[in-house]
Design a protein around this motif. Structure first.
Motif, PDB file in Angstrom:
ATOM      1  N   LYS A  31       5.339   1.308   9.031  1.00 50.31           N
ATOM      2  CA  LYS A  31       4.499   1.512  10.022  1.00 50.31           C
ATOM      3  C   LYS A  31       5.296   2.273  11.000  1.00 50.31           C
ATOM      4  O   LYS A  31       4.330   3.336  11.286  1.00 50.31           O
ATOM      5  N   GLU A  72       2.321  -1.710   5.336  1.00 46.50           N
ATOM      6  CA  GLU A  72       1.015  -2.194   5.197  1.00 46.50           C
ATOM      7  C   GLU A  72       0.786  -2.821   3.856  1.00 46.50           C
ATOM      8  O   GLU A  72       1.262  -2.547   2.820  1.00 46.50           O
ATOM      9  N   ASN A  86       3.537  11.006  12.312  1.00 49.61           N
ATOM     10  CA  ASN A  86       2.224  11.630  12.707  1.00 49.61           C
ATOM     11  C   ASN A  86       2.327  11.883  14.567  1.00 49.61           C
ATOM     12  O   ASN A  86       1.841  13.089  14.775  1.00 49.61           O
ATOM     13  N   ASP A 100      -2.543  -4.531   1.511  1.00 50.55           N
ATOM     14  CA  ASP A 100      -3.795  -4.278   1.254  1.00 50.55           C
ATOM     15  C   ASP A 100      -4.518  -5.465   0.418  1.00 50.55           C
ATOM     16  O   ASP A 100      -5.745  -5.490   0.157  1.00 50.55           O
ATOM     17  N   ARG A 156      -0.029   5.095   3.211  1.00 50.11           N
ATOM     18  CA  ARG A 156       0.036   5.378   1.708  1.00 50.11           C
ATOM     19  C   ARG A 156      -0.084   6.986   1.480  1.00 50.11           C
ATOM     20  O   ARG A 156       0.832   7.421   0.464  1.00 50.11           O
ATOM     21  N   ASN A 157      -0.990   7.493   2.138  1.00 53.42           N
ATOM     22  CA  ASN A 157      -1.010   9.034   2.048  1.00 53.42           C
ATOM     23  C   ASN A 157       0.475   9.838   2.128  1.00 53.42           C
ATOM     24  O   ASN A 157       0.907  10.669   1.496  1.00 53.42           O
ATOM     25  N   ASN A 181      -3.058   7.693   6.508  1.00 54.83           N
ATOM     26  CA  ASN A 181      -2.518   6.532   6.402  1.00 54.83           C
ATOM     27  C   ASN A 181      -1.178   6.501   5.751  1.00 54.83           C
ATOM     28  O   ASN A 181      -0.786   7.587   5.255  1.00 54.83           O
ATOM     29  N   ASP A 189       0.940  -1.223   0.063  1.00 58.00           N
ATOM     30  CA  ASP A 189       0.000   0.098  -0.060  1.00 58.00           C
ATOM     31  C   ASP A 189       0.841   1.245   0.038  1.00 58.00           C
ATOM     32  O   ASP A 189       1.181   2.014   1.235  1.00 58.00           O
ATOM     33  N   ALA A 201      -7.453   2.087  11.022  1.00 54.67           N
ATOM     34  CA  ALA A 201      -6.361   2.447  10.140  1.00 54.67           C
ATOM     35  C   ALA A 201      -5.167   1.639   9.953  1.00 54.67           C
ATOM     36  O   ALA A 201      -4.454   1.180  11.063  1.00 54.67           O
ATOM     37  N   GLY A 202      -4.755   1.137   8.852  1.00 51.73           N
ATOM     38  CA  GLY A 202      -3.802   0.110   8.740  1.00 51.73           C
ATOM     39  C   GLY A 202      -4.064  -1.151   9.459  1.00 51.73           C
ATOM     40  O   GLY A 202      -2.944  -1.745  10.043  1.00 51.73           O
ATOM     41  N   GLU A 259     -10.122   4.219  14.231  1.00 55.71           N
ATOM     42  CA  GLU A 259     -10.113   5.392  13.727  1.00 55.71           C
ATOM     43  C   GLU A 259     -11.964   5.435  13.124  1.00 55.71           C
ATOM     44  O   GLU A 259     -12.681   4.705  13.058  1.00 55.71           O
TER      45      GLU A 259
END
Length: 668
Positions: free
Chosen positions: A175, A279, A182, A281, A197-198, A195, A117, A376-377, A382
């Motif tokens: 991760k 991560e 964050n 998906d 990916r973003n 997340n 991801d 999330a992840g 979330e």
């Protein structure tokens, strides 16, 4: 030193740094301490600054990040980067297999790869040198992000052979890096990434490459765009060829003889994916034979010979019963949703961070709402959205207070921040959180001093600051609830033992803004003593590879603060170690048979989670990697150990069962 000598020395340093980087970032098996890598990097930087004519766009020094760009140039893909069709069930996979079997009359086998991801990229090498890197974009036209991709250290700047080739893969953010990023953004009062990916995509689209360099991105390469007559017969051979060139491929890839094996592989990763450090998906399934791929061809949007199985994202509905506030160690006030208990992805969820007031307004969250919750992840609870259509009018607006819920001081929103912050340095909540951080595993790792015990010590006014931990009185502790003779003795022994921790544990424990556990170790390795670190200038800090402007400013500011200086003096007087004890070592680890060893974990351990086992090995001086290679010293095998155990047996790697690992962990 003349130019010829400098040129020879520069090439020597580049060769060494490329080798060190490949082992560290691609093979996950470091050859030397970070400090030695940094020293050689700094030596090369100084050479290139003294002799500008020696600078090269393929030097390891470009990993630090060059000057900001004005804009990204467009890149047209000669071979389109197509998307994949999706499968969501076993029936979908079997239908995909039937279509393949009907179109191809020869036996068909498949390659299964974890679907990362992240952000899809195309890397072009010319005569073995990294020429250009681009995003997927719309599949036909992407953006040239070469400067940012050069900062991703698992992407080689030189291949092992002088070939011209275009390879494709996925850049992602691990991760732990995502969590640290964050946390730093939240402490700074900035908007959080939704997340990994973003976060990866946002990092690679920064016009300033230095930002990408600080984000600790990684890559897996999974395809050669054009075979160009290399004689490769299968996708499996293509992956092996890329690996031989020094490109990083995913070790979890598997060759499956039929669709039943594919489905077994998919099902096995439904649960195991939680153990990965990145991560995923889903699973990408590709026909292995390149000739069969060519025969099957493409639709307008995707190849007929591949599909992506998407893991189901579990979302549940529950009631948001209230919103509480907490004050972090940097003063940021964070709202938390109190939820009616609900099962999500195998665990009970009762709360979820709402991060800040702006997010509450953006999602139109009210107390009493029916909300959709996911992890999330697959890790962090979330609130995805509110089911506004289920409102009955009883829901209540939430209003952030103007005063700190812990100390009553006025809350402020600093310029450029989205979070409210308490700026009172004597705020008891901040002091308590600072202590919880100080005793945590990645910091001083004081066993028995969990969050509840720290809160109890605060309530009874036995501690107010970090140094108070080392002044605790046995008789006072015995008066507390659930504090018997044995537990008090164990606690005091653990506190006393923490005095011997290596310097990096103390640096991280002090809670210097922007300084995580890895940066703390880098600082400890470089300066070796607390005194040397305290005296370091901003320029001294910026000379260290991986230390950026914000971190350097924060470190200087911390040590210029008289309260911090007094605290360190008090800790020194109380007997805390202020020196670095060496690469991969912590107090008491030098006699361990794991000290300096590269270890791989496989299978399920009964007495350890994967994280606990990894931390135990690192405390004993070992290094945990994710794949078995000739550099692996020991493999710890639990139940249902699979291909890693088989490969270890083939390579003659020493194999430990869990019982032997427990004996070592207990010092037997």
């Amino acid at each position: 030193m003349d130019v010829k000598e400098a040129e020879k020395k520069a090439e020597e340093l580049r060769s060494i740094l490329e080798k060190y980087g490949h082992y560290y970032y691609v093979l996950d098996a470091p050859l030397v301490p970070d400090a030695e890598y940094d020293q050689k990097m700094q030596e090369l930087i100084q050479l290139e600054e003294t002799f500008p004519q020696l600078k090269s766009s393929h030097s390891p020094t470009v990993r630090i990040g060059g000057p900001p760009l004005d804009a990204f140039e467009k890149v047209r893909h000669d071979i389109p980067m197509m998307s994949l069709s999706n499968a969501f069930s076993e029936d979908d996979l079997r239908a995909f297999d039937r279509r393949i079997q009907q179109a191809v009359h020869d036996p068909v086998s498949y390659i299964c790869e974890l679907k990362i991801d992240g952000l899809a990229v195309a890397l072009t090498y010319e005569n073995g040198r990294f020429l250009r890197g681009a995003t997927r974009g719309d599949g036909t036209t992407g953006e040239d992000i070469t400067s940012n991709l050069k900062t991703v250290r698992s992407i080689p700047l030189h291949l092992r052979e002088p070939v011209s080739i275009e390879v494709r893969g996925e850049v992602f953010m691990p991760k732990q890096s995502f969590a640290r990023l964050n946390e730093a953004k939240e402490n700074a009062g900035e908007m959080l990434f939704a997340n990994p990916r973003n976060a990866a995509a946002g990092s690679l689209r920064q016009l300033d490459p230095k930002v990408a360099a600080e984000r600790n991105l990684d890559v897996f390469l999974y395809a050669i765009a054009d075979d160009k007559g290399r004689g490769l017969a299968s996708h499996k051979e293509a992956l092996s060829f890329m690996k031989e060139l020094g490109l990083k491929t995913n070790p979890e890839t598997k060759h499956c003889e039929n669709i039943d094996e594919v489905i077994d592989y998919v099902n096995s990763w439904m649960e195991k994916r939680q153990d990965l450090h990145y991560e995923t998906d889903g699973i990408v399934i590709k026909v292995n034979s390149l000739r069969q791929q060519q025969d099957l061809g493409y639709t307008a949007k995707s190849p007929r010979w591949a599909t992506a199985y998407k893991f189901p994202a579990e979302e549940v509905v529950t009631t948001l019963e209230g919103i509480t506030l907490s004050v972090g160690r940097t003063g940021v006030v964070t709202p938390t949703a109190q939820l009616r208990a609900v099962q999500v992805a195998g665990t009970t969820v009762r709360r979820a961070s709402l991060h800040n007031e702006d997010l509450i307004r953006e999602k139109d969250i009210k107390i009493g709402d029916q909300v959709v919750v996911k992890k999330a992840g697959d890790i962090i609870p979330e609130v995805v959205r509110v089911l506004t259509e289920l409102r009955d009018g009883s829901e209540a607006e939430f209003v952030m207070p103007e005063e700190c819920p812990a100390c009553g001081s006025g809350l402020v929103r600093l310029e450029g921040e989205v979070a409210l912050r308490c700026v009172n340095p004597q705020c008891p909540a901040q002091m308590q959180e600072a202590l919880i951080h100080f005793v945590s595993r990645d910091a001083m790792n004081i066993d028995g001093l969990g969050e509840k015990v720290i809160q109890q010590l605060f309530r009874h006014h036995l501690v107010g600051g970090i140094d108070d931990l080392y002044k605790l009185d046995k008789e006072e502790l015995l008066k507390l609830e659930r504090m018997g003779e044995k537990s008090v003795n164990n606690l005091l022994e653990a506190i006393d033992a923490s005095k011997e921790n290596s310097l990096e544990k103390l640096i991280f424990g002090l809670g210097i803004r922007f300084v995580g556990a890895k940066a703390a170790r880098t600082l400890a390795e470089h300066f070796e003593t607390m005194d040397a670190l305290r005296c370091a200038s901003r320029e001294d800090l910026l000379a260290i590879f991986e230390i950026g402007d914000k971190m350097a400013d924060s470190i200087v500011s911390f040590f210029e603060n008289q309260e911090a200086a007094d605290l360190i003096d008090r800790l020194l007087a109380l007997g805390l170690n202020m020196t670095y004890k060496g690469f991969g070592k912590t107090a008491g680890s030098t006699t361990s048979s794991l000290n300096g060893k590269t270890v791989v974990l496989t299978g399920t351990l009964e007495n350890f989670s994967r994280k606990d086992a990894k931390e135990t090995i690192e405390m004993l001086g070992g290094k945990v990697t994710g794949s078995v290679s000739k550099n692996t010293d020991i493999i710890v095998a639990g139940k249902e150990a699979g291909s890693k155990l088989t490969k270890a047996q083939e390579l003659g790697v020493e194999i430990w069962e869990e019982a032997q690992f427990i004996e070592e962990a207990n010092g037997s």
